[in-house]
Design a protein around this motif. Structure first.
Motif, PDB file in Angstrom:
ATOM      1  N   LYS A 378      -9.212  31.852  95.334  1.00  0.00           N
ATOM      2  CA  LYS A 378     -10.241  32.750  94.840  1.00  0.00           C
ATOM      3  C   LYS A 378     -10.482  33.935  95.775  1.00  0.00           C
ATOM      4  N   HIS A 379      -9.780  33.983  96.955  1.00  0.00           N
ATOM      5  CA  HIS A 379     -10.075  35.035  97.919  1.00  0.00           C
ATOM      6  C   HIS A 379      -9.518  36.379  97.478  1.00  0.00           C
ATOM      7  N   LEU A 380      -8.544  36.409  96.492  1.00  0.00           N
ATOM      8  CA  LEU A 380      -7.975  37.676  96.051  1.00  0.00           C
ATOM      9  C   LEU A 380      -8.916  38.309  95.035  1.00  0.00           C
ATOM     10  N   GLY A 381      -9.566  39.384  95.448  1.00  0.00           N
ATOM     11  CA  GLY A 381     -10.558  39.996  94.575  1.00  0.00           C
ATOM     12  C   GLY A 381     -11.823  39.161  94.546  1.00  0.00           C
ATOM     13  N   LYS A 382     -12.740  39.534  93.699  1.00  0.00           N
ATOM     14  CA  LYS A 382     -13.990  38.795  93.563  1.00  0.00           C
ATOM     15  C   LYS A 382     -14.357  38.672  92.084  1.00  0.00           C
ATOM     16  N   LYS A 383     -15.334  37.827  91.830  1.00  0.00           N
ATOM     17  CA  LYS A 383     -15.756  37.579  90.456  1.00  0.00           C
ATOM     18  C   LYS A 383     -16.253  38.879  89.814  1.00  0.00           C
ATOM     19  N   ILE A 384     -15.902  39.059  88.575  1.00  0.00           N
ATOM     20  CA  ILE A 384     -16.242  40.304  87.866  1.00  0.00           C
ATOM     21  C   ILE A 384     -17.702  40.304  87.455  1.00  0.00           C
ATOM     22  N   ASP A 385     -18.363  41.432  87.715  1.00  0.00           N
ATOM     23  CA  ASP A 385     -19.738  41.637  87.252  1.00  0.00           C
ATOM     24  C   ASP A 385     -19.676  42.597  86.064  1.00  0.00           C
ATOM     25  N   MET A 386     -19.962  42.094  84.889  1.00  0.00           N
ATOM     26  CA  MET A 386     -19.827  42.894  83.676  1.00  0.00           C
ATOM     27  C   MET A 386     -20.816  44.063  83.648  1.00  0.00           C
ATOM     28  N   LYS A 387     -21.884  43.987  84.452  1.00  0.00           N
ATOM     29  CA  LYS A 387     -22.878  45.060  84.451  1.00  0.00           C
ATOM     30  C   LYS A 387     -22.340  46.300  85.156  1.00  0.00           C
ATOM     31  N   THR A 388     -21.442  46.064  86.163  1.00  0.00           N
ATOM     32  CA  THR A 388     -20.945  47.207  86.930  1.00  0.00           C
ATOM     33  C   THR A 388     -19.523  47.603  86.580  1.00  0.00           C
ATOM     34  N   LEU A 389     -18.829  46.718  85.842  1.00  0.00           N
ATOM     35  CA  LEU A 389     -17.433  46.992  85.503  1.00  0.00           C
ATOM     36  C   LEU A 389     -17.348  48.137  84.496  1.00  0.00           C
ATOM     37  N   LYS A 390     -16.378  49.051  84.739  1.00  0.00           N
ATOM     38  CA  LYS A 390     -16.225  50.202  83.860  1.00  0.00           C
ATOM     39  C   LYS A 390     -14.745  50.396  83.548  1.00  0.00           C
ATOM     40  N   PRO A 391     -14.426  51.085  82.443  1.00  0.00           N
ATOM     41  CA  PRO A 391     -13.032  51.413  82.153  1.00  0.00           C
ATOM     42  C   PRO A 391     -12.439  52.227  83.298  1.00  0.00           C
ATOM     43  N   GLY A 392     -11.204  51.918  83.689  1.00  0.00           N
ATOM     44  CA  GLY A 392     -10.541  52.576  84.798  1.00  0.00           C
ATOM     45  C   GLY A 392     -10.550  51.753  86.068  1.00  0.00           C
ATOM     46  N   ASP A 393     -11.438  50.713  86.142  1.00  0.00           N
ATOM     47  CA  ASP A 393     -11.490  49.842  87.312  1.00  0.00           C
ATOM     48  C   ASP A 393     -10.226  49.002  87.406  1.00  0.00           C
ATOM     49  N   SER A 394      -9.888  48.608  88.635  1.00  0.00           N
ATOM     50  CA  SER A 394      -8.705  47.777  88.878  1.00  0.00           C
ATOM     51  C   SER A 394      -9.112  46.319  88.928  1.00  0.00           C
ATOM     52  N   VAL A 395      -8.311  45.461  88.279  1.00  0.00           N
ATOM     53  CA  VAL A 395      -8.572  44.023  88.279  1.00  0.00           C
ATOM     54  C   VAL A 395      -7.267  43.302  88.563  1.00  0.00           C
ATOM     55  N   TYR A 396      -7.392  42.037  88.978  1.00  0.00           N
ATOM     56  CA  TYR A 396      -6.235  41.196  89.241  1.00  0.00           C
ATOM     57  C   TYR A 396      -6.237  40.060  88.230  1.00  0.00           C
ATOM     58  N   LEU A 397      -5.067  39.804  87.625  1.00  0.00           N
ATOM     59  CA  LEU A 397      -4.923  38.730  86.629  1.00  0.00           C
ATOM     60  C   LEU A 397      -4.156  37.582  87.261  1.00  0.00           C
ATOM     61  N   PRO A 398      -4.846  36.523  87.676  1.00  0.00           N
ATOM     62  CA  PRO A 398      -4.179  35.418  88.392  1.00  0.00           C
ATOM     63  C   PRO A 398      -3.051  34.780  87.583  1.00  0.00           C
ATOM     64  N   LYS A 399      -3.248  34.626  86.289  1.00  0.00           N
ATOM     65  CA  LYS A 399      -2.233  33.927  85.499  1.00  0.00           C
ATOM     66  C   LYS A 399      -0.940  34.719  85.426  1.00  0.00           C
ATOM     67  N   LEU A 400      -1.041  36.042  85.469  1.00  0.00           N
ATOM     68  CA  LEU A 400       0.150  36.887  85.467  1.00  0.00           C
ATOM     69  C   LEU A 400       0.573  37.293  86.871  1.00  0.00           C
ATOM     70  N   ASP A 401      -0.346  37.049  87.869  1.00  0.00           N
ATOM     71  CA  ASP A 401      -0.125  37.474  89.242  1.00  0.00           C
ATOM     72  C   ASP A 401       0.154  38.976  89.264  1.00  0.00           C
ATOM     73  N   GLN A 402      -0.646  39.719  88.490  1.00  0.00           N
ATOM     74  CA  GLN A 402      -0.435  41.155  88.354  1.00  0.00           C
ATOM     75  C   GLN A 402      -1.763  41.899  88.454  1.00  0.00           C
ATOM     76  N   LYS A 403      -1.642  43.163  88.874  1.00  0.00           N
ATOM     77  CA  LYS A 403      -2.792  44.050  88.895  1.00  0.00           C
ATOM     78  C   LYS A 403      -2.793  44.864  87.605  1.00  0.00           C
ATOM     79  N   GLY A 404      -4.011  45.147  87.103  1.00  0.00           N
ATOM     80  CA  GLY A 404      -4.111  45.940  85.894  1.00  0.00           C
ATOM     81  C   GLY A 404      -5.289  46.876  85.925  1.00  0.00           C
ATOM     82  N   THR A 405      -5.335  47.753  84.960  1.00  0.00           N
ATOM     83  CA  THR A 405      -6.415  48.738  84.860  1.00  0.00           C
ATOM     84  C   THR A 405      -7.217  48.456  83.600  1.00  0.00           C
TER      85      THR A 405
END
Length: 568
Positions: A378-405
């Motif tokens: 769980k140390h890669l990135g942190k839990k998503i806060d839907m209140k602050t998340l906006k389009p264009g933000d970078s996220v990590y997808l553990p199941k794909l082991d990939q970064k996305g926008t």
């Protein structure tokens, strides 16, 4: 007593009427039984067709049945022939049948007879001369004719015997034709008898009139009393006189005196009568042949039905035997398959299958260790806060082991761009890396770092650590197998026709690919068959480390022929 009866005159009169109606009904029934009568079909279109009609007042042993046709295109019937030939009896038969039918009586006719309902029936039959009234035969007839013409209507029946008789033949014939024309104009159904040859020709030249005659056997000088419709009757005066003993010289002289055209007409009439008899005989033969043919058709139909039944029974029996044979063969095949399985078990097949499953388990564990984002890292990135998340933000997808926008937010789901792939994921299955425009780096695999900036104008990702899973590289136009599997991953796999051990190998690889592609559910199509493949597949799924649950598919997806698998 008279006063007592008078007090009950109302009920007595009513009872008398009821008893009269009952007595009349029973009388009609008894008459119908005695005459072998039948119920005719009634109509109001002026159409009468009597088959084998018998005069009700002539004994059944002596009466000659006749066919009578009147109505439709033929509103008038002109009956000709010699005296004592039955013309009047034929006409009276029709009149009596009409009156009986309209009185509620059954008629002495054959089945299939039809008779019209007429408003009134007018008749001029018999010699009504009267010395007291100074009436001759002609005068008596004409008095009745005048009254009939004054009252008759289009829905009436008119019966006239010896029309125009009792006066000069030429005048009588002309008068008869004029009267017939008037009745035609009125439209009344009419039957008339006559001796005049001119009226026979008149009937041929007028629409709505049909000639008829009563058959007469010249050799025996006896009438047959059969009514022939469509042919005029000859008087047969010469033949009758000769048979009765009149001198031949007188008969020859009479023939010289008669007009040539009249003699020729009588000859034609005689020929027509002869042809009529021949045609009737031929029709009788044809009818007999037709009845014989119909009997044969019924017999053949019965035989065909019997053959069809036997054929159906044989087919049914054959199908039952075939089904029994199939069931027996299937049981034998299953026994053979079970025996072969046991033989293969003896050779260590189950041991090899267990070794394959153990190898897959170890491979899965190694893969999970090499992918820290999937198994509790769980140390890669942190839990998503839907209140602050906006389009264009970078996220990590553990199941794909990939970064996305992040492209769009849909409630608790995110639409994420991973290279050229757009995918929807749940917010809880992604980790927040940074807001749009933020730089820096992130830990990817086994604690290694990779720049999140740009390299050569493109995003650059690097693999880290030995034995790590493949990662996404985008430098120029190159891509790795991982992204290809992610973009082309299929949801279902068809393993019908494979042996259980073959199916396990194919299915294990498919589950691995599905997990890499981020699929949470797959459909395994194994078919129904004997059920051996289905049991083997479900036994394999039961112990697979990546399977969360499984169940039979809906009917639309194959029912018991397919299994839906939920992946962890």
């Amino acid at each position: 007593l008279t006063h007592k009866v008078d007090r009950e005159r109302g009920p007595l009169a009513a009872n008398s009427d009821i008893l009269a109606a009952i007595d009349f009904t029973f009388a009609k029934a008894k008459l119908a039984r005695d005459m072998d009568a039948v119920r005719p079909t009634l109509n109001h279109e002026g159409r009468t067709h009597l088959v084998a009609a018998r005069h009700p007042l002539i004994a059944k042993e002596q009466v000659v049945p006749i066919d009578i046709e009147l109505g439709g295109d033929c509103r008038m019937l002109l009956v000709t022939g010699p005296n004592t030939g039955g013309k009047t009896v034929s006409m009276k038969t029709l009149g009596l049948m009409v009156l009986m039918a309209q009185s509620g009586c059954f008629l002495p006719v054959a089945q299939g007879s039809e008779i019209a309902v007429y408003d009134d029936v007018y008749a001029d039959i018999g010699d009504e001369q009267s010395i007291e009234q100074s009436l001759s035969t002609f005068s008596a007839h004409m008095t009745h004719i005048v009254a009939i013409l004054a009252k008759a209507g289009p829905k009436d029946l008119v019966l006239v015997d010896e029309l125009g008789a009792g006066t000069d033949p030429e005048e009588g014939a002309a008068l008869a034709m004029a009267i017939l024309e008037r009745l035609l104009a009125i439209g009344a159904a009419t039957v008339a008898t006559t001796h005049y040859s001119e009226l026979k020709t008149f009937a041929y030249t007028r629409d709505g009139i049909e000639n008829a005659c009563v058959e007469f056997e010249v050799k025996s000088l006896r009438p047959t009393y059969r009514l022939l419709i469509g042919i005029p009757g000859a008087s047969n005066a010469f033949a009758i006189s000769q048979r009765l003993g009149l001198a031949d010289s007188i008969i020859l002289r009479a023939k010289e005196l008669i007009r040539a055209d009249h003699a020729q007409f009588e000859h034609v009439v005689s020929d027509l009568e002869q042809q009529k008899r021949l045609y009737e005989q031929m029709n009788a033969d044809i009818a007999e042949r037709q009845r014989h043919a119909e009997a044969l058709e019924k017999k053949v139909a019965a035989q065909q039905a019997d053959l069809d039944k036997k054929k159906g029974d044989l087919i049914k029996k054959a199908r039952q035997e075939s089904a029994a044979l199939v069931r027996r063969t299937r049981r034998e095949a299953e026994d053979i398959i079970e025996s072969l399985k046991k033989q293969f078990d003896d050779q260590g097949i189950h041991a090899r299958q267990a070794a394959m499953q153990e190898a897959r388990r170890r491979l899965t564990e190694a893969s999970e260790k090499a992918r820290p984002g999937i198994v509790g890292q769980k140390h890669l990135g942190k839990k998503i806060d839907m209140k602050t998340l906006k389009p264009g933000d970078s996220v990590y997808l553990p199941k794909l082991d990939q970064k996305g926008t992040v492209l769009e937010l849909h409630g608790k789901e995110l639409e994420v761009q991973v290279g050229s792939l757009r995918t929807s994921v749940r917010a809880k299955d992604a980790r927040f890396l940074g807001h749009a425009g933020a730089g820096g780096g992130e830990t990817l695999m086994n604690g290694a770092k990779a720049p999140l900036g740009k390299a050569g104008g493109k995003h650059a990702w690097a693999s880290a650590g030995n034995g790590g899973t493949g990662v996404y590289r985008q430098s120029g136009r190159g891509t790795t197998d991982l992204l290809g599997k992610t973009a082309t991953a299929r949801r279902e796999i068809d393993i019908r026709g494979l042996m259980v051990d073959e199916a396990e190998g194919v299915l294990g690889k498919f589950i691995d690919d599905a997990q890499i592609a981020g699929l949470g559910e797959i459909l395994v199509i194994h078919g129904k068959g004997t059920g051996a493949l289905r049991k083997g597949v479900q036994a394999y799924l039961k112990h697979h480390a990546s399977v969360l649950s499984y169940q039979f598919a809906d009917q639309t997806d194959g029912g018991t022929g397919a299994t839906v698998v939920q992946l962890k």
